[in-house]
Design a protein around this motif. Structure first.
Motif, PDB file in Angstrom:
ATOM      1  N   TYR A   4      -7.150  -0.936   2.853  1.00 31.46           N
ATOM      2  CA  TYR A   4      -6.170  -1.466   1.854  1.00 31.46           C
ATOM      3  C   TYR A   4      -5.133  -2.209   2.528  1.00 31.46           C
ATOM      4  O   TYR A   4      -4.515  -2.913   1.914  1.00 31.46           O
ATOM      5  CB  TYR A   4      -6.073  -0.623   0.797  1.00 31.46           C
ATOM      6  CG  TYR A   4      -7.011  -0.094   0.106  1.00 31.46           C
ATOM      7  CD1 TYR A   4      -7.680  -0.847  -1.204  1.00 31.46           C
ATOM      8  CD2 TYR A   4      -7.574   1.158   0.144  1.00 31.46           C
ATOM      9  CE1 TYR A   4      -8.726  -0.451  -1.605  1.00 31.46           C
ATOM     10  CE2 TYR A   4      -8.759   1.560  -0.617  1.00 31.46           C
ATOM     11  CZ  TYR A   4      -8.958   0.693  -1.534  1.00 31.46           C
ATOM     12  OH  TYR A   4     -10.501   1.196  -2.230  1.00 31.46           O
ATOM     13  N   LEU A  52      -7.503  10.075   5.933  1.00 33.59           N
ATOM     14  CA  LEU A  52      -6.485   9.525   5.209  1.00 33.59           C
ATOM     15  C   LEU A  52      -6.220   8.013   5.790  1.00 33.59           C
ATOM     16  O   LEU A  52      -5.882   6.830   5.169  1.00 33.59           O
ATOM     17  CB  LEU A  52      -5.306  10.204   4.943  1.00 33.59           C
ATOM     18  CG  LEU A  52      -5.491  11.392   4.174  1.00 33.59           C
ATOM     19  CD1 LEU A  52      -4.384  12.446   4.066  1.00 33.59           C
ATOM     20  CD2 LEU A  52      -6.064  10.793   2.728  1.00 33.59           C
ATOM     21  N   GLU A  68      -7.805   4.677  -5.179  1.00 36.04           N
ATOM     22  CA  GLU A  68      -8.253   6.042  -4.667  1.00 36.04           C
ATOM     23  C   GLU A  68      -7.620   7.269  -5.290  1.00 36.04           C
ATOM     24  O   GLU A  68      -6.204   6.948  -5.332  1.00 36.04           O
ATOM     25  CB  GLU A  68      -8.698   5.827  -3.260  1.00 36.04           C
ATOM     26  CG  GLU A  68      -9.189   4.923  -2.427  1.00 36.04           C
ATOM     27  CD  GLU A  68     -10.725   5.030  -2.664  1.00 36.04           C
ATOM     28  OE1 GLU A  68     -11.118   5.930  -2.848  1.00 36.04           O
ATOM     29  OE2 GLU A  68     -11.325   4.027  -2.385  1.00 36.04           O
ATOM     30  N   ALA A  77       1.302   2.003   5.723  1.00 38.09           N
ATOM     31  CA  ALA A  77       1.401   2.354   4.250  1.00 38.09           C
ATOM     32  C   ALA A  77       2.808   2.975   3.962  1.00 38.09           C
ATOM     33  O   ALA A  77       3.134   3.687   5.049  1.00 38.09           O
ATOM     34  CB  ALA A  77       0.235   3.068   3.783  1.00 38.09           C
ATOM     35  N   VAL A  79       4.215   6.048   2.326  1.00 35.60           N
ATOM     36  CA  VAL A  79       4.106   7.390   1.876  1.00 35.60           C
ATOM     37  C   VAL A  79       5.075   8.105   0.895  1.00 35.60           C
ATOM     38  O   VAL A  79       6.237   8.044   1.354  1.00 35.60           O
ATOM     39  CB  VAL A  79       3.785   8.233   3.007  1.00 35.60           C
ATOM     40  CG1 VAL A  79       3.411   9.675   2.597  1.00 35.60           C
ATOM     41  CG2 VAL A  79       2.745   7.679   3.669  1.00 35.60           C
ATOM     42  N   LEU A 123      -4.009   6.697  -3.787  1.00 34.06           N
ATOM     43  CA  LEU A 123      -3.592   5.495  -2.997  1.00 34.06           C
ATOM     44  C   LEU A 123      -3.328   4.259  -3.942  1.00 34.06           C
ATOM     45  O   LEU A 123      -4.309   3.834  -4.730  1.00 34.06           O
ATOM     46  CB  LEU A 123      -4.574   5.237  -1.977  1.00 34.06           C
ATOM     47  CG  LEU A 123      -4.317   4.196  -0.953  1.00 34.06           C
ATOM     48  CD1 LEU A 123      -3.467   4.510  -0.076  1.00 34.06           C
ATOM     49  CD2 LEU A 123      -5.530   3.528  -0.275  1.00 34.06           C
ATOM     50  N   TYR A 124      -2.274   3.802  -3.923  1.00 37.43           N
ATOM     51  CA  TYR A 124      -2.023   2.291  -4.537  1.00 37.43           C
ATOM     52  C   TYR A 124      -2.090   1.180  -3.686  1.00 37.43           C
ATOM     53  O   TYR A 124      -1.709   1.167  -2.493  1.00 37.43           O
ATOM     54  CB  TYR A 124      -0.590   2.334  -5.247  1.00 37.43           C
ATOM     55  CG  TYR A 124      -0.413   3.314  -6.495  1.00 37.43           C
ATOM     56  CD1 TYR A 124      -0.542   2.758  -7.675  1.00 37.43           C
ATOM     57  CD2 TYR A 124      -0.497   4.532  -6.237  1.00 37.43           C
ATOM     58  CE1 TYR A 124      -0.465   3.250  -8.959  1.00 37.43           C
ATOM     59  CE2 TYR A 124      -0.522   5.626  -7.560  1.00 37.43           C
ATOM     60  CZ  TYR A 124      -0.447   4.905  -8.737  1.00 37.43           C
ATOM     61  OH  TYR A 124      -0.408   5.780  -9.739  1.00 37.43           O
ATOM     62  N   LEU A 161       0.573   5.566  -0.340  1.00 37.27           N
ATOM     63  CA  LEU A 161      -0.046   6.814  -0.327  1.00 37.27           C
ATOM     64  C   LEU A 161       0.862   7.683  -1.329  1.00 37.27           C
ATOM     65  O   LEU A 161       1.968   7.983  -0.641  1.00 37.27           O
ATOM     66  CB  LEU A 161      -0.660   7.343   0.915  1.00 37.27           C
ATOM     67  CG  LEU A 161      -1.284   8.566   0.966  1.00 37.27           C
ATOM     68  CD1 LEU A 161      -2.709   8.276  -0.036  1.00 37.27           C
ATOM     69  CD2 LEU A 161      -1.638   9.263   2.129  1.00 37.27           C
ATOM     70  N   VAL A 163       0.906  -1.258  -0.024  1.00 38.26           N
ATOM     71  CA  VAL A 163       0.114   0.040   0.051  1.00 38.26           C
ATOM     72  C   VAL A 163       0.801   1.177  -0.015  1.00 38.26           C
ATOM     73  O   VAL A 163       1.926   1.337   1.014  1.00 38.26           O
ATOM     74  CB  VAL A 163      -1.020   0.037   1.185  1.00 38.26           C
ATOM     75  CG1 VAL A 163      -1.721   1.405   1.105  1.00 38.26           C
ATOM     76  CG2 VAL A 163      -1.669  -1.436   1.264  1.00 38.26           C
ATOM     77  N   VAL A 173      -6.172   4.429   4.254  1.00 41.37           N
ATOM     78  CA  VAL A 173      -5.163   3.448   4.070  1.00 41.37           C
ATOM     79  C   VAL A 173      -5.498   2.130   4.936  1.00 41.37           C
ATOM     80  O   VAL A 173      -5.089   1.081   4.360  1.00 41.37           O
ATOM     81  CB  VAL A 173      -3.903   4.112   4.952  1.00 41.37           C
ATOM     82  CG1 VAL A 173      -2.934   3.235   5.326  1.00 41.37           C
ATOM     83  CG2 VAL A 173      -3.400   5.180   4.177  1.00 41.37           C
TER      84      VAL A 173
END
Length: 146
Positions: free
Chosen positions: A145, A138, A127, A92, A94, A119-120, A65, A63, A142
């Motif tokens: 996912y 946020l 997203e 996640a 970032v 967001l991946y 962001l 994940v 996060v």
């Protein structure tokens, strides 16, 4: 912030401390891989240096962001502490993309305004948000996912 959010944040902090302690005890401080083969999420935002670096970050983390920002952007400056907090307190990774330095990459990410947050999850964009967002929003995104 609710007590539930604070408790979750504390749980993540403790988990990261345990992981770091284990790596230190095992002598593998330079190893950034989790058991699953994915790189552990860094505690600070990753400054993207170009398309290849971006692809590497997206592929190395479950994940991610991505914050597309500009130094001259007021909302981006307001969002910066939130981005740093998310890097430190969530699972996640970032990443930050300076849209002035990396115009082509920003275009590929669909950043028509700043800040744009993408967001991946598992290498795919899931997203997208434009504008400054609060930390709780946020964090919830996060966690969906992670």
């Amino acid at each position: 912030m609710s007590d539930t959010g604070d408790g979750e944040r504390q749980r993540i902090r403790e988990q990261k401390k345990r992981e770091l302690r284990e790596r230190l005890e095992n002598g593998s401080v330079s190893d950034t891989s989790d058991v699953g083969g994915q790189a552990s999420s860094p505690d600070e935002p990753i400054d993207i240096e170009g398309s290849d670096h971006f692809d590497e970050v997206i592929n190395d983390h479950d994940v991610v962001l991505v914050d597309c920002y500009a130094d001259w952007c007021g909302p981006c400056q307001i969002l910066e502490p939130t981005i740093e907090t998310l890097a430190a307190e969530t699972d996640a990774a970032v990443a930050t993309v300076d849209v002035d330095r990396h115009q082509r990459l920003a275009q590929q990410l669909g950043a028509r305004g700043v800040p744009t947050l993408v967001l991946y999850a598992d290498g795919e964009p899931v997203e997208r948000m434009v504008g400054a967002q609060d930390c709780a929003t946020l964090e919830r995104l996060v966690e969906q996912y992670a």
